[in-house]
Design a protein around this motif. Structure first.
Motif, PDB file in Angstrom:
ATOM      1  N   ASN A 353       0.694  -1.227  -0.034  1.00 59.17           N
ATOM      2  CA  ASN A 353       0.106  -0.111  -0.083  1.00 59.17           C
ATOM      3  C   ASN A 353       0.669   1.065  -0.016  1.00 59.17           C
ATOM      4  OD1 ASN A 353      -2.382  -1.516   0.041  1.00 59.17           O
ATOM      5  ND2 ASN A 353      -2.481  -1.472   2.395  1.00 59.17           N
ATOM      6  N   TYR A 354       2.280   1.217   0.289  1.00 62.37           N
ATOM      7  CA  TYR A 354       3.102   2.218   0.010  1.00 62.37           C
ATOM      8  C   TYR A 354       2.912   3.021  -1.009  1.00 62.37           C
ATOM      9  CZ  TYR A 354       7.296   5.213   0.012  1.00 62.37           C
ATOM     10  OH  TYR A 354       8.125   6.092   0.024  1.00 62.37           O
ATOM     11  N   VAL A 355       2.683   4.249  -1.082  1.00 64.12           N
ATOM     12  CA  VAL A 355       2.677   5.013  -2.343  1.00 64.12           C
ATOM     13  C   VAL A 355       4.160   6.036  -2.682  1.00 64.12           C
ATOM     14  CG1 VAL A 355       1.490   7.390  -3.277  1.00 64.12           C
ATOM     15  CG2 VAL A 355      -0.005   5.911  -1.849  1.00 64.12           C
ATOM     16  N   VAL A 356       4.712   5.713  -3.556  1.00 64.65           N
ATOM     17  CA  VAL A 356       5.889   5.894  -4.117  1.00 64.65           C
ATOM     18  C   VAL A 356       6.058   7.385  -3.942  1.00 64.65           C
ATOM     19  CG1 VAL A 356       7.560   5.742  -5.836  1.00 64.65           C
ATOM     20  CG2 VAL A 356       6.260   3.831  -5.632  1.00 64.65           C
ATOM     21  N   LYS A 357       7.167   7.812  -3.531  1.00 66.35           N
ATOM     22  CA  LYS A 357       7.257   9.294  -3.519  1.00 66.35           C
ATOM     23  C   LYS A 357       8.611   9.645  -4.388  1.00 66.35           C
ATOM     24  CE  LYS A 357       6.302  10.108   1.133  1.00 66.35           C
ATOM     25  NZ  LYS A 357       5.970   8.626   1.773  1.00 66.35           N
ATOM     26  N   ASP A 358       8.613  10.950  -4.924  1.00 67.87           N
ATOM     27  CA  ASP A 358       9.625  11.218  -6.143  1.00 67.87           C
ATOM     28  C   ASP A 358      10.832  11.386  -5.439  1.00 67.87           C
ATOM     29  OD1 ASP A 358      10.224  12.467  -8.644  1.00 67.87           O
ATOM     30  OD2 ASP A 358      11.036  13.937  -7.479  1.00 67.87           O
ATOM     31  N   GLY A 359      11.908  10.634  -5.863  1.00 67.24           N
ATOM     32  CA  GLY A 359      13.317  10.560  -5.642  1.00 67.24           C
ATOM     33  C   GLY A 359      13.454   9.177  -4.711  1.00 67.24           C
ATOM     34  N   ASP A 360      12.469   8.407  -4.293  1.00 71.65           N
ATOM     35  CA  ASP A 360      12.799   7.146  -3.796  1.00 71.65           C
ATOM     36  C   ASP A 360      13.494   6.181  -4.503  1.00 71.65           C
ATOM     37  OD1 ASP A 360      11.019   7.525  -1.523  1.00 71.65           O
ATOM     38  OD2 ASP A 360       9.428   6.335  -2.399  1.00 71.65           O
ATOM     39  N   VAL A 361      14.627   5.668  -3.814  1.00 70.76           N
ATOM     40  CA  VAL A 361      15.669   4.715  -4.224  1.00 70.76           C
ATOM     41  C   VAL A 361      15.037   3.439  -3.763  1.00 70.76           C
ATOM     42  CG1 VAL A 361      18.172   4.014  -4.180  1.00 70.76           C
ATOM     43  CG2 VAL A 361      17.765   6.423  -3.965  1.00 70.76           C
ATOM     44  N   MET A 362      14.811   2.498  -4.579  1.00 68.72           N
ATOM     45  CA  MET A 362      14.108   1.176  -4.289  1.00 68.72           C
ATOM     46  C   MET A 362      14.583   0.004  -4.708  1.00 68.72           C
ATOM     47  SD  MET A 362      10.200   2.523  -5.161  1.00 68.72           S
ATOM     48  CE  MET A 362       9.358   1.918  -3.676  1.00 68.72           C
ATOM     49  N   LEU A 363      14.463  -1.102  -3.950  1.00 69.00           N
ATOM     50  CA  LEU A 363      14.934  -2.265  -4.190  1.00 69.00           C
ATOM     51  C   LEU A 363      13.837  -3.239  -3.859  1.00 69.00           C
ATOM     52  CD1 LEU A 363      17.393  -4.443  -5.028  1.00 69.00           C
ATOM     53  CD2 LEU A 363      17.765  -4.551  -2.496  1.00 69.00           C
ATOM     54  N   PHE A 364      13.584  -4.116  -4.761  1.00 63.85           N
ATOM     55  CA  PHE A 364      12.102  -4.872  -4.727  1.00 63.85           C
ATOM     56  C   PHE A 364      12.447  -6.266  -4.305  1.00 63.85           C
ATOM     57  CE2 PHE A 364      10.837  -1.573  -7.696  1.00 63.85           C
ATOM     58  CZ  PHE A 364      10.062  -0.903  -6.832  1.00 63.85           C
ATOM     59  N   ARG A 365      11.661  -6.869  -3.322  1.00 68.61           N
ATOM     60  CA  ARG A 365      11.236  -8.093  -2.974  1.00 68.61           C
ATOM     61  C   ARG A 365      10.431  -8.848  -3.749  1.00 68.61           C
ATOM     62  NH1 ARG A 365      16.529  -8.727  -2.084  1.00 68.61           N
ATOM     63  NH2 ARG A 365      17.472  -7.463  -0.363  1.00 68.61           N
ATOM     64  N   PHE A 366      10.556  -9.959  -4.358  1.00 72.14           N
ATOM     65  CA  PHE A 366       9.318 -10.584  -4.921  1.00 72.14           C
ATOM     66  C   PHE A 366       9.482 -11.968  -4.971  1.00 72.14           C
ATOM     67  CE2 PHE A 366      12.359  -9.997  -8.329  1.00 72.14           C
ATOM     68  CZ  PHE A 366      12.216 -11.046  -9.274  1.00 72.14           C
ATOM     69  N   ASN A 367       8.599 -12.637  -5.479  1.00 74.14           N
ATOM     70  CA  ASN A 367       8.692 -14.002  -5.208  1.00 74.14           C
ATOM     71  C   ASN A 367       7.490 -14.499  -6.336  1.00 74.14           C
ATOM     72  OD1 ASN A 367       8.886 -16.929  -4.789  1.00 74.14           O
ATOM     73  ND2 ASN A 367       7.743 -16.862  -3.017  1.00 74.14           N
ATOM     74  N   VAL A 368       7.988 -15.254  -7.319  1.00 71.21           N
ATOM     75  CA  VAL A 368       7.141 -15.905  -8.466  1.00 71.21           C
ATOM     76  C   VAL A 368       7.340 -17.365  -8.524  1.00 71.21           C
ATOM     77  CG1 VAL A 368       6.332 -15.744 -10.975  1.00 71.21           C
ATOM     78  CG2 VAL A 368       7.117 -13.787  -9.850  1.00 71.21           C
TER      79      VAL A 368
END
Length: 368
Positions: A353-368
């Protein structure tokens, strides 16, 4: 998800010069990332953002990949386009396809290029084009409005909601106001419905004032008139000299460009402002990924949640989204990178539910 800006204007206002400067700049940058000019009249350009090189320096990234915005050069419009004059129908069809409009206006006197209307008056030119678009909108809307209203009266709930959204739009157009002037009356649901109607004058607009070379840094009395118009409408507004932009786009090195800009008193090419204004107009923001392989900027619409941002990288990231490890740009730079931010407790685990902010540095954890 690509976002694009259509460049429109009357014939001989400098529209194609500007577009060619944009695509020449894109072609010069094409060593850094793939596909610039997709079709003869479509060009993808890098969105200038100094934050990216700062990130790359700290992350010791081998490659730097900016995010992009697409510009579409739309055939010149003539009076009577809404009735199919000139390339009328094709012109209107092309505008329907774009997300925002960059309207180039001639704001310089003299020169050996004759103006189609016989005199220089950028506000009148803006209104000429706007009138054609409003006429086309009214024609496409009135019939649909009547149908929706009739169905709504027979108890069709969806048709009633549609008619309620259409009513103020029809009223504005009949009064000679573009559909976008109704925008602030709408909540997000009504706005979504209105956007789906594909009205030409509901799209956000920026006016690009093409001035003579001497006025490229300051603008002139003609561009001041356009600025006043833009401010009353809540539209974007940029001053450029297409002739200068064409010259800059031909220069080989960044050093040459910098020297040339200094001599004419500009801090950056006007095209940078055109691209950034287009980006803001579309309600977009940028988040970053940074590592030794590459530092990269990504585009999402303002208000997007973390899984949607992850989906910009790959649909698997969105489908199997677990969390987004997020550091603000300021923390990343001031603390000196990912590990230091983590140690200082500045890396946050954000959920779906996190709303992305301008300038965020992100690393995504995912599982498919």
């Amino acid at each position: 998800m690509g976002f694009n800006c259509g460049i429109v204007g009357l014939p001989n206002v400098g529209k194609s010069t500007l577009f060619n400067a944009l695509t020449a700049t894109a072609a010069a940058e094409s060593a850094n990332y793939p596909f610039c000019t997709i079709e003869p009249n479509v060009g993808r350009v890098a969105v200038p953002d100094s934050r990216l090189s700062e990130l790359a320096k700290i992350a010791k990234s081998a490659k730097v990949i900016p995010t992009q915005l697409e510009f579409v050069d739309i055939a010149g419009l003539v009076r009577g386009a809404s009735r199919g004059e000139g390339l009328g129908n094709q012109f209107l069809g092309n505008i329907r396809e774009v997300d925002a409009i960059a309207h180039v206006l001639r704001c310089f006197e003299g020169g050996d290029i004759t103006h189609v209307e016989g005199s220089i008056d950028p506000v009148r030119d803006a209104e000429t084009v706007e009138t054609e678009l409003m006429l086309a909108d009214l024609e496409s809307l009135e019939r649909r409005f009547d149908q929706a209203r009739k169905r709504g009266q027979t108890g069709d709930k969806e048709a009633r909601i549609l008619a309620d959204v259409m009513a103020p739009l029809v009223e504005a157009l009949k009064e000679g106001r573009p559909a976008r002037t109704v925008r602030e009356q709408f909540d997000s649901h009504s706005h979504k419905i209105a956007k789906g109607l594909q009205l030409l004058t509901y799209k956000p607009v920026m006016y690009v004032c093409n001035v003579e070379e001497e006025a490229s840094a300051t603008g002139n009395s003609l561009s001041d008139q356009v600025r006043a118009k833009a401010e009353t409408e809540g539209a974007g507004h940029v001053v450029v000299s297409a002739a200068i932009e064409a010259e800059i786009s031909q220069l080989e090195t960044d050093e040459e460009k910098r020297e040339f800009l200094e001599t004419i008193g500009l801090e950056e090419p006007g095209l940078n402002r055109v691209i950034r204004t287009g980006y803001d107009l579309l309600g977009l923001l940028t988040y970053f990924t940074a590592g030794p392989k590459e530092a990269r900027a990504w585009t999402v619409r303002a208000g997007a949640a973390a899984p949607e941002a992850a989906g910009e990288i790959h649909s698997d990231f969105e489908r199997g989204f677990i969390a987004a490890e997020t550091i603000s740009f300021t923390d990343y730079i001031t603390l000196g990178g990912e590990q230091a931010a983590k140690d200082a407790g500045k890396m946050r685990q954000e959920g779906r539910n996190y709303v992305v902010k301008d300038g965020d540095v992100m690393l995504f954890r995912f599982n498919v």
